[in-house]
Write an enzyme that holds these catalytic residues in place. Structure first.
Site, PDB file in Angstrom:
ATOM      1  N   LYS A  16       1.513   9.076  -5.835  1.00  0.00           N
ATOM      2  CA  LYS A  16       0.129   8.660  -5.566  1.00  0.00           C
ATOM      3  C   LYS A  16      -0.794   9.834  -5.897  1.00  0.00           C
ATOM      4  CE  LYS A  16      -2.746   7.592  -1.481  1.00  0.00           C
ATOM      5  NZ  LYS A  16      -2.700   7.249  -0.046  1.00  0.00           N
ATOM      6  N   CYS A  74      -5.712   4.105  -3.414  1.00  0.00           N
ATOM      7  CA  CYS A  74      -6.166   2.881  -2.716  1.00  0.00           C
ATOM      8  C   CYS A  74      -7.477   2.297  -3.233  1.00  0.00           C
ATOM      9  CB  CYS A  74      -6.339   3.155  -1.228  1.00  0.00           C
ATOM     10  SG  CYS A  74      -4.878   3.763  -0.405  1.00  0.00           S
ATOM     11  N   ASP A 109       0.847  -1.198   0.000  1.00  0.00           N
ATOM     12  CA  ASP A 109       0.000   0.000   0.000  1.00  0.00           C
ATOM     13  C   ASP A 109       0.885   1.252   0.000  1.00  0.00           C
ATOM     14  OD1 ASP A 109      -2.105   1.730   0.302  1.00  0.00           O
ATOM     15  OD2 ASP A 109      -2.857   0.848   2.164  1.00  0.00           O
ATOM     16  N   ASP A 110       0.758   2.103  -0.999  1.00  0.00           N
ATOM     17  CA  ASP A 110       1.558   3.337  -1.072  1.00  0.00           C
ATOM     18  C   ASP A 110       3.056   3.051  -1.131  1.00  0.00           C
ATOM     19  OD1 ASP A 110      -0.917   4.515  -0.693  1.00  0.00           O
ATOM     20  OD2 ASP A 110      -0.236   5.950   0.813  1.00  0.00           O
ATOM     21  N   HIS A 125     -11.442  -1.889   1.857  1.00  0.00           N
ATOM     22  CA  HIS A 125     -11.520  -0.517   1.320  1.00  0.00           C
ATOM     23  C   HIS A 125     -12.279  -0.365   0.007  1.00  0.00           C
ATOM     24  CE1 HIS A 125      -9.157   3.573   1.300  1.00  0.00           C
ATOM     25  NE2 HIS A 125     -10.293   3.642   1.969  1.00  0.00           N
ATOM     26  N   ARG A 169      -8.143  -1.069  -5.652  1.00  0.00           N
ATOM     27  CA  ARG A 169      -8.714  -2.315  -5.122  1.00  0.00           C
ATOM     28  C   ARG A 169      -9.957  -2.723  -5.905  1.00  0.00           C
ATOM     29  NH1 ARG A 169      -5.512  -2.618  -0.333  1.00  0.00           N
ATOM     30  NH2 ARG A 169      -4.220  -0.810  -0.785  1.00  0.00           N
ATOM     31  N   HIS A 203       1.928   2.351   3.893  1.00  0.00           N
ATOM     32  CA  HIS A 203       1.049   3.536   3.992  1.00  0.00           C
ATOM     33  C   HIS A 203       1.260   4.215   5.351  1.00  0.00           C
ATOM     34  CE1 HIS A 203      -2.684   5.870   4.160  1.00  0.00           C
ATOM     35  NE2 HIS A 203      -3.061   5.451   2.970  1.00  0.00           N
ATOM     36  N   LYS A 239      -6.344  -5.398   3.936  1.00  0.00           N
ATOM     37  CA  LYS A 239      -7.203  -4.216   3.786  1.00  0.00           C
ATOM     38  C   LYS A 239      -8.214  -4.358   2.653  1.00  0.00           C
ATOM     39  CE  LYS A 239      -6.235   0.440   1.923  1.00  0.00           C
ATOM     40  NZ  LYS A 239      -5.287   1.563   1.958  1.00  0.00           N
ATOM     41  N   ASP A 272      -0.398  -0.720  -4.743  1.00  0.00           N
ATOM     42  CA  ASP A 272      -1.684  -0.149  -5.177  1.00  0.00           C
ATOM     43  C   ASP A 272      -1.556   1.253  -5.767  1.00  0.00           C
ATOM     44  OD1 ASP A 272      -1.260   1.258  -2.769  1.00  0.00           O
ATOM     45  OD2 ASP A 272      -3.396   1.282  -2.285  1.00  0.00           O
ATOM     46  N   ASN A 273      -0.447   1.941  -5.446  1.00  0.00           N
ATOM     47  CA  ASN A 273      -0.167   3.259  -6.051  1.00  0.00           C
ATOM     48  C   ASN A 273       1.276   3.610  -5.725  1.00  0.00           C
ATOM     49  OD1 ASN A 273      -2.291   3.990  -3.484  1.00  0.00           O
ATOM     50  ND2 ASN A 273      -0.258   4.902  -3.350  1.00  0.00           N
TER      51      ASN A 273
HETATM   52 CA    CA Z   1      -2.622   3.150  -1.330  1.00  0.00          CA
END
Ligand code: CA
Length: 568
Positions: A416, A87, A49-50, A146, A91, A232, A144, A336-337
């Protein structure tokens, strides 16, 4: 060659599996025979994540990721794989094989009044878990979620993982929180409090993933989605992991960008002919940066978070080996980014002020955590933010900041949220010894999140449905990556992005991209993947052609002008 005539059969033929499969007596066809032999692979989809393009070892990073590096050495690394820059949309797209607006998650988690922007997966899409479950897979998720706006303990839960195809779930419904005390922590359909005093979310995600593998009934294959929240913000990591990076970033972000870039060229991850971007103009040169020890600490903790995630992947791999599943498990790893430039909790004076007495309302050990940013730790310490807070422990809540995010995304521009390469380029490591002969090779074929559903359907012999639970399902957007596994092209017309008004289309070597608000820029990614030489003035016809394609895609996918205005 088109992907229509490059079938799963061709792929298996290349692998020398067709003859063996067809030799099984009494089988009507290839897929039947493979199914009856139980040959369909398990699939594990792991996401960070991130995390930036250049953070992990096998993409040029200095962060110690020996387990990911081993997967890369035994499998493939895609150099031009893309997410959707944020995010929730990532997803939604990853889980369904569609563009995010088509699923109802065109932006984040609020209902903005349009079908593409409900903040909730709609019933015109299906998740990979729903599809594979119908095809006989067991389905597990750790991490996660989301993709619903309903994150409270009472739901409604129709869009929680167990109602969207997963047999078992451990994780968080919301998108961010303390690693020591995450909000919306959930097992299956019940929200829970952390179960131990030394709870740390990254380890808990790994523990549950390992447990799902261990407890799996081995007669059928499984699909598991492991969605880590690391790295993240907040920068939360365990002391032993942080200690490994003590002093490693004393050289600063300029030196880090330069050393990573050099390694990336040497590895073939990026090309030497692409000019490296300049340091972000809002970031000071390292020698002029103030508060260096604090900056260093922020990056030490970030690295420790990625390190811990890799340790978890190591434990997943060793459980796969123990249960005899390693060779026939298709593992994907991606982010994810891109690296995140948000200075969450990192600006202004330290709050609450350490010199003042703070009165705190303690949270009972068994009570649910409702706050994304807790005001107090479970053992009664105030949680502090602000410039100078040394991150890592539970009583801090800050981000790693723009300078390091700029280094995470080496050598690309932006972060991001934007759809320039720094926002959307991700590593994709693919490992599957029983299905991919190549070891340690790079794949330069462009790919996108939407392709993961198509690839899963392909290897699992699962049909992407036209209808599901009585609802008509939107046609799959992605393409199977199986041809690319065998180093053949993946044929497609174009790839598209829209996030908060930032827009892009990639067609062949051309990328048309704009910031919001901003003009269209045109880049030749073969010559200039770092997006430094804008060719829009030089090729106006190309701009018009790509712009028209973008607009027709945006219309098809219910993209609204940004900012989204509530309907009358
Ligand atoms: Ca993210």
């Amino acid at each position: 060659m088109s992907d229509h005539n490059y079938s799963r059969r061709d792929f298996l033929k290349t692998m020398g599996l067709v003859a063996a499969a067809l030799a099984v007596p009494g089988c009507a066809g290839l897929s039947q025979s493979l199914m009856s032999k139980g040959k369909r692979p398990n699939i594990i989809l792991i996401m960070a994540d991130d995390m930036g393009y250049s953070d992990i070892g096998c993409y040029g990073g200095e962060i110690r990721t020996p387990n990911l590096d081993r997967l890369a050495a035994g499998g493939l690394r895609f150099t031009q794989f893309y997410n959707t820059a944020r995010c929730c949309p990532t997803r939604a797209s990853l889980l369904t094989g569609l563009y995010q607006h088509q699923t109802g998650v065109g932006h984040m988690m609020s209902d903005q009044g349009y079908d593409g922007y409900r903040g909730d997966l709609n019933n015109r899409c299906v998740t990979i878990a729903e599809v594979l479950k119908q095809a006989g897979y067991s389905t597990y998720m750790s991490g996660k979620w989301h993709v619903t706006r309903h994150r409270g303990p009472d739901g409604p839960k129709y869009n929680w993982p167990c109602q969207r195809g997963f047999d078992r779930f451990f994780g968080t419904i919301h998108g961010a929180g303390s690693y020591y005390d995450p909000c919306s922590l959930t097992r299956d359909n019940t929200q829970i409090a952390p179960d131990s005093d030394d709870f740390y979310y990254t380890h808990a995600i790994s523990d549950n993933a390992v447990k799902f593998i261990r407890e799996h009934n081995a007669k059928n294959p499984f699909f598991m989605y492991v969605a880590y929240t690391a790295p993240h913000w907040p920068m939360h990591a365990l002391p032993g992991d942080i200690a490994k990076y003590k002093g490693r970033y004393a050289g600063g972000w300029d030196a880090l960008r330069a050393e990573r870039h050099k390694r990336m060229i040497k590895m073939g991850i990026v090309e030497g002919k692409w000019k490296p971007t300049e340091r972000d103009s809002r970031v000071p040169a390292w020698e002029k940066a103030e508060n260096k020890k604090w900056h260093e600490r922020r990056m030490e903790v970030y690295a420790a978070m990625v390190d811990c995630l890799d340790q978890g992947i190591g434990r997943i791999i060793s459980e796969l080996r123990k249960t005899g599943n390693f060779d026939n498990t298709l593992i994907f790893f991606l982010a994810d980014n891109g690296g995140c430039a948000e200075e969450y909790g990192s600006r202004g004076p330290i709050k609450p002020d350490p010199s003042e007495e703070v009165s705190l309302r303690l949270i009972d050990k068994n009570a649910l955590q409702y706050d994304m940013q807790p005001k107090v730790t479970r053992d009664g310490r105030p949680v502090r933010t602000g410039e100078g807070v040394m991150p890592g422990p539970a009583d801090t809540y800050i981000a790693y900041g723009r300078g390091w995010a700029n280094a995470s995304n080496t050598p690309f521009r932006l972060y991001k949220h934007w759809v320039h390469e720094g926002g959307i380029a991700t590593p994709l490591v693919v490992h599957w010894p029983a299905g991919i002969r190549a070891q340690g090779e790079l794949r330069h074929q462009p790919g996108h999140l939407i392709d993961i559903m198509a690839t899963c359907c392909d290897v699992a012999d699962a049909a992407y449905p036209e209808t599901y639970k009585g609802n008509r399902i939107i046609a799959l957007e992605g393409k199977s990556l199986l041809p690319a596994f065998d180093n053949k092209p993946v044929e497609r017309e174009a790839l598209y992005w829209e996030h908060e008004g930032n827009r892009a289309i990639c067609k062949g070597k051309w990328k048309l991209v704009s910031k919001h608000p901003g003009e269209w820029e045109l880049y030749d990614l073969e010559a200039d993947r770092t997006e430094l030489n804008n060719l829009a003035q030089k090729y106006p016809q190309k701009v018009e052609q790509l712009k028209a394609m973008y607009e027709s895609w945006a219309k098809k996918c219910s993209v609204q002008p940004w900012p989204v205005k509530k309907p009358d």
